[in-house]
Design an enzyme around this catalytic site. Sequence first.
Site, PDB file in Angstrom:
ATOM      1  N   ARG A  94      -2.628  -0.633 -11.880  1.00  0.00           N
ATOM      2  CA  ARG A  94      -1.254  -0.401 -10.971  1.00  0.00           C
ATOM      3  C   ARG A  94      -1.344  -1.812  -9.759  1.00  0.00           C
ATOM      4  O   ARG A  94      -0.033  -2.595  -9.617  1.00  0.00           O
ATOM      5  CB  ARG A  94      -1.900   0.536 -10.483  1.00  0.00           C
ATOM      6  CG  ARG A  94      -0.659   1.141  -8.852  1.00  0.00           C
ATOM      7  CD  ARG A  94      -0.629   2.335  -7.990  1.00  0.00           C
ATOM      8  NE  ARG A  94      -1.889   2.199  -7.579  1.00  0.00           N
ATOM      9  CZ  ARG A  94      -1.614   4.340  -7.087  1.00  0.00           C
ATOM     10  NH1 ARG A  94      -1.345   5.024  -7.297  1.00  0.00           N
ATOM     11  NH2 ARG A  94      -2.878   3.741  -6.722  1.00  0.00           N
ATOM     12  N   LYS A 138       1.921  -0.413  -3.619  1.00  0.00           N
ATOM     13  CA  LYS A 138       1.393  -0.540  -3.762  1.00  0.00           C
ATOM     14  C   LYS A 138       0.429  -1.596  -2.321  1.00  0.00           C
ATOM     15  O   LYS A 138      -0.180  -2.692  -2.734  1.00  0.00           O
ATOM     16  CB  LYS A 138      -0.541  -0.292  -3.647  1.00  0.00           C
ATOM     17  CG  LYS A 138      -1.220   0.991  -3.193  1.00  0.00           C
ATOM     18  CD  LYS A 138      -2.377   1.718  -3.456  1.00  0.00           C
ATOM     19  CE  LYS A 138      -3.275   2.239  -2.520  1.00  0.00           C
ATOM     20  NZ  LYS A 138      -2.504   3.220  -1.932  1.00  0.00           N
ATOM     21  N   GLU A 165       7.274  11.870  -0.031  1.00  0.00           N
ATOM     22  CA  GLU A 165       5.667  12.098  -0.503  1.00  0.00           C
ATOM     23  C   GLU A 165       5.775  12.230   0.797  1.00  0.00           C
ATOM     24  O   GLU A 165       5.719  11.741   1.853  1.00  0.00           O
ATOM     25  CB  GLU A 165       5.055  10.918  -1.157  1.00  0.00           C
ATOM     26  CG  GLU A 165       5.442   9.483  -0.451  1.00  0.00           C
ATOM     27  CD  GLU A 165       4.538   8.590  -1.219  1.00  0.00           C
ATOM     28  OE1 GLU A 165       3.690   8.616  -1.890  1.00  0.00           O
ATOM     29  OE2 GLU A 165       5.300   7.765  -0.951  1.00  0.00           O
TER      30      GLU A 165
END
Length: 290
Positions: free
Chosen positions: A50, A149, A182
């Site tokens: 990721r 991220k 989220e």
Amino acid sequence: MKIYMNGKLVPEKQARVSVFDHGLLYGDGVFEGIRSYNGRVFMLDEHVARLYRSARAIALEIPMTPEGIKRAVLRTCHANKCNNGYVRLVVTRGVGTLGLNPYLCKKPQIIIIAADIQLYPRELYKKGLDIVTVGTMRNQPEALNPSIKSLNYLNNVLAKIEAINAGVMEAIMLNPQGFVSEATGDNLFIIRNGELLTPPTEAGILEGITRNVVMALARDMGITVREKMMSRYDIYTSDEMFLTGTAAEVIPVVRVDRRVIGDGNPGPQTMALLKSFKDFAGSSGTPIHA
Ligand code: PMP
């Protein structure tokens, strides 16, 4: 504490970055938060994969191979005896000018911190969280995709401020279309009629590694799992709710915007998933070594 910086383990006091680092000036960089349990690093391949996807999305070339990064994480854990801890893996754009141009930053910085973990207070795993939905919407994917991220967490920080100002510890963010996305640093799940439901990545979320583990564990337990766009109505009327994240693991939610979820106690399926997550996390991962 020894900090990994660009190939070397250095004492904490010497672990310094330049004020011209674009990670500081612009939040230009990417990161991962990773856990170790019982002397093993949990889901290391997935976190490193990721990290590289985030880096690719922002045209940041990490000056190291994924294998090299994994070895560096294990080495940093070993040097700090971080057997049950939290690892912060950061890649900043590096030193540049005061202008935005990332291509003028010649050397990305790779930083690894292996430290203790700060969990939610233990009793909340038994009692469940009281949370609210907030006005700060999750980033529009076409502006800054939540799948990245990145070091720029202001979107999440603004939502966290709203939650704290409302007297609770966590916030649910909606996407620009008004669907549930989220929490500020965790993914969200509900149980309805025995099914496990969670927003799809198209809802504008970070595709959590804990989320994916929980979905797989649920399927193994015979629970139907579906990714579904959800409104606030769906969460207010759910039977059970919980959040997932590397730091939080699986934490029950019992109130949202003063609506009681289920009977106001963590639900049985949530507690079964929490246990199965703990069992899995405690018994898998890459062994820490020098
Ligand atoms: N959403 C956001 C915005 C996050 O920052 C995180 C990680 N803290 C998560 C979800 C959960 O992801 P993971 O399970 O990979 O930690």
